[in-house]
Write a protein that holds these residues in place. Structure first.
Motif, PDB file in Angstrom:
ATOM      1  N   CYS A  17       0.842  -1.194   0.000  1.00 45.73           N
ATOM      2  CA  CYS A  17       0.000   0.000   0.000  1.00 45.73           C
ATOM      3  C   CYS A  17       0.881   1.250   0.000  1.00 45.73           C
ATOM      4  O   CYS A  17       1.989   1.248   0.545  1.00 45.73           O
ATOM      5  N   ASP A  18       0.371   2.320  -0.594  1.00 41.10           N
ATOM      6  CA  ASP A  18       1.203   3.517  -0.730  1.00 41.10           C
ATOM      7  C   ASP A  18       1.162   4.457   0.473  1.00 41.10           C
ATOM      8  O   ASP A  18       1.759   5.530   0.440  1.00 41.10           O
ATOM      9  N   ASP A  19       0.482   4.084   1.562  1.00 44.54           N
ATOM     10  CA  ASP A  19       0.520   4.905   2.774  1.00 44.54           C
ATOM     11  C   ASP A  19       1.958   5.025   3.269  1.00 44.54           C
ATOM     12  O   ASP A  19       2.640   4.007   3.472  1.00 44.54           O
ATOM     13  N   LYS A  42       6.037   6.092  -6.522  1.00 44.94           N
ATOM     14  CA  LYS A  42       4.782   6.399  -7.198  1.00 44.94           C
ATOM     15  C   LYS A  42       3.615   5.807  -6.412  1.00 44.94           C
ATOM     16  O   LYS A  42       3.727   4.721  -5.840  1.00 44.94           O
ATOM     17  N   LYS A  43       2.503   6.555  -6.427  1.00 44.83           N
ATOM     18  CA  LYS A  43       1.341   6.158  -5.635  1.00 44.83           C
ATOM     19  C   LYS A  43       0.104   6.014  -6.511  1.00 44.83           C
ATOM     20  O   LYS A  43       0.147   6.193  -7.722  1.00 44.83           O
ATOM     21  N   ASP A  44      -1.003   5.676  -5.842  1.00 40.94           N
ATOM     22  CA  ASP A  44      -2.325   5.633  -6.482  1.00 40.94           C
ATOM     23  C   ASP A  44      -2.357   4.682  -7.671  1.00 40.94           C
ATOM     24  O   ASP A  44      -2.939   4.981  -8.711  1.00 40.94           O
ATOM     25  N   GLY A  45      -1.721   3.502  -7.522  1.00 41.74           N
ATOM     26  CA  GLY A  45      -1.750   2.516  -8.588  1.00 41.74           C
ATOM     27  C   GLY A  45      -1.184   3.044  -9.892  1.00 41.74           C
ATOM     28  O   GLY A  45      -1.772   2.840 -10.960  1.00 41.74           O
ATOM     29  N   GLU A  78      -1.998  -6.614   7.295  1.00 47.10           N
ATOM     30  CA  GLU A  78      -2.843  -5.647   7.994  1.00 47.10           C
ATOM     31  C   GLU A  78      -2.793  -4.307   7.256  1.00 47.10           C
ATOM     32  O   GLU A  78      -1.741  -3.697   7.142  1.00 47.10           O
ATOM     33  N   HIS A  79      -3.944  -3.833   6.778  1.00 45.03           N
ATOM     34  CA  HIS A  79      -3.969  -2.606   5.987  1.00 45.03           C
ATOM     35  C   HIS A  79      -5.395  -2.060   5.920  1.00 45.03           C
ATOM     36  O   HIS A  79      -6.358  -2.735   6.333  1.00 45.03           O
ATOM     37  N   ASN A  80      -5.542  -0.842   5.419  1.00 37.52           N
ATOM     38  CA  ASN A  80      -6.860  -0.249   5.168  1.00 37.52           C
ATOM     39  C   ASN A  80      -6.914   0.277   3.734  1.00 37.52           C
ATOM     40  O   ASN A  80      -7.438   1.358   3.465  1.00 37.52           O
ATOM     41  N   CYS A  81      -6.341  -0.489   2.813  1.00 40.94           N
ATOM     42  CA  CYS A  81      -6.113  -0.014   1.449  1.00 40.94           C
ATOM     43  C   CYS A  81      -6.892  -0.835   0.427  1.00 40.94           C
ATOM     44  O   CYS A  81      -7.373  -1.935   0.708  1.00 40.94           O
ATOM     45  N   GLU A  85      -4.432   1.865  -4.576  1.00 39.05           N
ATOM     46  CA  GLU A  85      -3.409   2.542  -3.770  1.00 39.05           C
ATOM     47  C   GLU A  85      -2.105   1.749  -3.777  1.00 39.05           C
ATOM     48  O   GLU A  85      -1.243   1.967  -2.923  1.00 39.05           O
ATOM     49  N   ASP A  86      -1.943   0.849  -4.721  1.00 37.42           N
ATOM     50  CA  ASP A  86      -0.707   0.064  -4.792  1.00 37.42           C
ATOM     51  C   ASP A  86       0.488   0.966  -5.089  1.00 37.42           C
ATOM     52  O   ASP A  86       0.437   1.837  -5.966  1.00 37.42           O
TER      53      ASP A  86
END
Length: 389
Positions: A17-19, A42-45, A78-81, A85-86
């Motif tokens: 996830c990109d967090d 890079k974020k947001d897939g 464990e994530h909230n993505c 958001e990859d």
């Protein structure tokens, strides 16, 4: 080399996830693949969403690790993505050994391109489709025990909310400054993990869905590096970037304008505050409906007077607003919300609700973070947020 980041754990491939994903993590990943040149996060897939398992969230590297197993991250799985958001990287050739000798994240190669602030902030701001002089904002109106404002009359108003046991509660106010960013008080973002917070915009009645609300998870929190330094609640400011494509601007969601750096505030200028904070006194229940009022800016000398707060409590990045006789004030739950002034026909974010002694007490006006004083810091953080830093 470039592409989506995937890792294998217990024989299963999954994404990251990109967090918190930034250039130091990209550097570690690229170096582990044999590329020692400048790395871009890079974020947001960016290279498309993956499928299946998401293994890692909140990956934080210093930059001198030999692999991401040495970096901080949430528990595996464990994530909230979601997969949009990859995280991804763009790697460049270079000497891996030389890259590994860079011991400080500040020394790591950075991408040359930085999105300028002029391309981050919207061209239109500080507007609302309600006559600002026809809102019934009389001199006796107040947030503490005051009145409800018309829906849509404060479109820059946001709520920082906290998830608790399957529901959420209003925690602090905030101000929309771009489709991807809000400003709030630093102390509002101190008590919970990033994943516990989210942002709601376009709201009026906090207990009823009205069709105008938008809820957004948080991508990054930028807390001032010298928050609370030298005096209580000094540098009380935070910039928050939301995930994904951001907010849809319109009638009920519109950013406030930002003042120029170092703009001189005029004592006596009437400005407006808003929020869902306590309606009677500190400790009382929060308001269900959005409330607002108009209050004057006070001279800095008055704010620092011995009968108000004194010189040791008021820093250069603070100012006071309100009536010394009391009665009109922001209160508990309004922290982080906007104090905006109508400047050349545009509502401009002059202050962020920070602190005070009680609510509406004589000689204890509200204290606000001076947004103009921090404009350079805000600009730098806006640029960092769009560069994955």
């Amino acid at each position: 080399m470039e592409g989506r980041v995937e890792v294998r754990y217990h024989g299963v491939w999954g994404t990251v996830c990109d967090d918190d994903f930034a250039e130091p993590a990209a550097t570690v990943i690229c170096r582990s693949l044999g590329f020692g040149g400048p790395a871009q996060a890079k974020k947001d897939g960016f290279f498309g969403p993956g499928e299946g398992q998401i293994w890692l969230d909140q990956l934080h590297c210093v930059g001198n690790e030999t692999g991401i197993a040495e970096c901080l991250h949430s528990y595996w799985g464990e994530h909230n993505c979601k997969h949009n958001e990859d995280a991804a990287v763009i790697c460049a050739p270079g000497d891996v050994r030389q890259s590994l000798n860079l011991q400080r994240a500040d020394d790591l190669p950075r991408a040359n391109y930085v999105t300028p602030v002029s391309n981050i902030l919207p061209s239109e701001c500080g507007k609302r489709n309600i006559d600002p002089l026809n809102l019934g904002d009389g001199p006796v109106a107040r947030i503490v025990g005051g009145y409800e404002v018309p829906r849509g009359s404060y479109p820059w108003q946001a709520s920082v909310r906290v998830r608790t046991g399957g529901k959420s509660v209003h925690w602090c106010g905030a101000a929309v400054v771009s489709p991807l960013h809000i400003l709030t008080a630093g102390h509002c973002m101190q008590d919970y993990t990033k994943g516990a917070y989210f942002i709601r915009v376009g709201d009026h009645d906090t207990e009823e869905a009205e069709g105008t609300e938008q809820e957004l998870n948080i991508d990054e929190i930028y807390l001032h590096e010298e928050f609370n330094k030298n005096m209580r609640l000094n540098n009380d400011i935070a910039l928050v970037k939301v995930k994904g494509l951001g907010m849809q601007l319109g009638l009920h969601v519109m950013p406030a304008c930002l003042p120029h750096h170092g703009v001189q505030y005029t004592p006596g200028l009437n400005c407006t505050i808003s929020g869902w904070g306590s309606v009677k006194a500190a400790g009382a229940g929060y308001s269900r409906h959005l409330r607002a009022t108009w209050i004057p800016l006070l001279p800095h000398e008055t704010c620092k007077a011995s009968f108000v707060y004194g010189t040791k409590a008021i820093g250069d990045g603070m100012f006071c607003a309100g009536l010394l006789e009391g009665g009109v004030d922001s209160c508990q739950g309004d922290s982080g919300g906007a104090l905006v002034c109508l400047i050349n026909g545009e509502f401009t974010l002059y202050g962020i609700t920070s602190w005070g002694h009680g609510c509406g007490r004589p000689n204890k006006p509200g204290v606000y973070t001076n947004v103009g004083f921090y404009r350079d810091w805000i600009d730098h953080k806006l640029e960092d947020s769009m560069s994955g830093r």
